[in-house]
Design an enzyme around this catalytic site. Structure first.
Site, PDB file in Angstrom:
ATOM      1  N   SER A   1       0.820  -1.215   0.000  1.00  0.00           N
ATOM      2  CA  SER A   1       0.000   0.000   0.000  1.00  0.00           C
ATOM      3  C   SER A   1       0.852   1.262   0.000  1.00  0.00           C
ATOM      4  CB  SER A   1      -0.944   0.008   1.205  1.00  0.00           C
ATOM      5  OG  SER A   1      -0.224  -0.098   2.419  1.00  0.00           O
TER       6      SER A   1
ATOM      7  N   HIS B   1       1.639   5.426   4.977  1.00  0.00           N
ATOM      8  CA  HIS B   1       0.960   5.866   3.761  1.00  0.00           C
ATOM      9  C   HIS B   1       1.341   7.302   3.403  1.00  0.00           C
ATOM     10  CE1 HIS B   1      -2.450   2.694   4.323  1.00  0.00           C
ATOM     11  NE2 HIS B   1      -1.315   2.164   3.915  1.00  0.00           N
TER      12      HIS B   1
END
Length: 262
Positions: free
Chosen positions: A132, A185
């Protein structure tokens, strides 16, 4: 009743068969590592990015943590999100550039920043793994490209800058999905913005060297689904014809409306 789009197995199969080489390799490694953790559970801890365990002998973690996942669903969702973004990146920049970046700086840079934030500011030791971080890196890069053509999008009376889309997704996912790394992230998105702005383009090997490697090893001829670094000269699948010919000499399709080529 509303009609919903149906998944076409033939189109899906065609898309998978046309994936470029580096994208295939990275996806295969992710699946293989997940499979290897079934009999060898220690592999997950070995490949994960654990801030307190990163030293000169374990710097490899900065490159292995995006390839390792917590479980099957974690891997599948990341692969579904990553595949179209990675395929588009490789089609634009070539297989060698993609391989060099995603086995090097695109892991070490966000991973290194994450360690600095975790240990230096947050005084924490949260373990992270999963592709991710690459998803948000590529989303940030694509968002800046889109921003140039479409600077804003509207939600009700509000006009929101297009480049902020990945950041909005980071916040939303952090609220609705448990055990995701908000900091990780953000680190991935930050590197994506730097890449799109051109600040870290120097990390790519010189194009002359890449062309020499391609020519010397005949990569276009030897490797199926290889994407050249020189899209203008070679195209995606090798040297394109440049001789001008008349329309009358172009071979016609045997059937009306039938498309030639891939």
């Amino acid at each position: 009743m509303p009609s919903f789009p149906q998944l076409n197995p033939l189109r899906l199969r065609s898309y998978i068969l046309r994936l470029p080489l580096c994208t295939r390799v990275l996806l295969f490694v992710m699946v293989a590592l997940w499979g290897a953790t079934i009999p060898f559970t220690w592999l997950r801890q070995w490949a994960a990015l654990v801030p307190d365990q990163v030293n000169l002998a374990s710097m490899y973690r900065l490159n292995t943590f995006p390839l390792m996942h917590l479980g099957f669903l974690h891997m599948i969702f990341n692969i579904l999100a990553l595949t179209p973004l990675l395929e588009r990146f490789e089609s634009e920049f070539g297989t060698l550039v993609t391989l060099a970046l995603f086995t090097g700086p695109f892991g070490t840079l966000p991973g290194g920043i994450y360690i600095l934030l975790e240990k230096g500011i947050l005084r924490s030791n949260t373990t992270v793994m999963g592709a991710s971080i690459w998803v948000f890196l590529l989303l940030a890069s694509e968002a800046l490209k889109t921003h140039k053509a479409n600077p804003n999008f509207s939600i009700g009376p509000y006009r929101i800058p297009t480049w902020t889309t990945p950041l909005i997704l980071v916040f939303i996912i952090s609220f609705i999905v448990p055990n995701v790394s908000f900091i990780g992230h953000l680190c991935g998105a930050g590197i994506g913005y730097l890449w799109a702005l051109g600040y870290i383009k120097f990390l790519v090997p010189p194009e002359k060297i890449l062309r020499w490697v391609e020519t010397k090893l005949n990569l276009l001829g030897r490797l199926p689904h290889y994407v050249s670094v020189d899209q203008k000269t070679y195209g995606r699948y090798g040297v394109l014809p440049t001789t001008a010919v008349g329309l009358g000499s172009i071979p016609r399709s045997p059937e009306t409306g039938q498309r030639l080529g891939p």
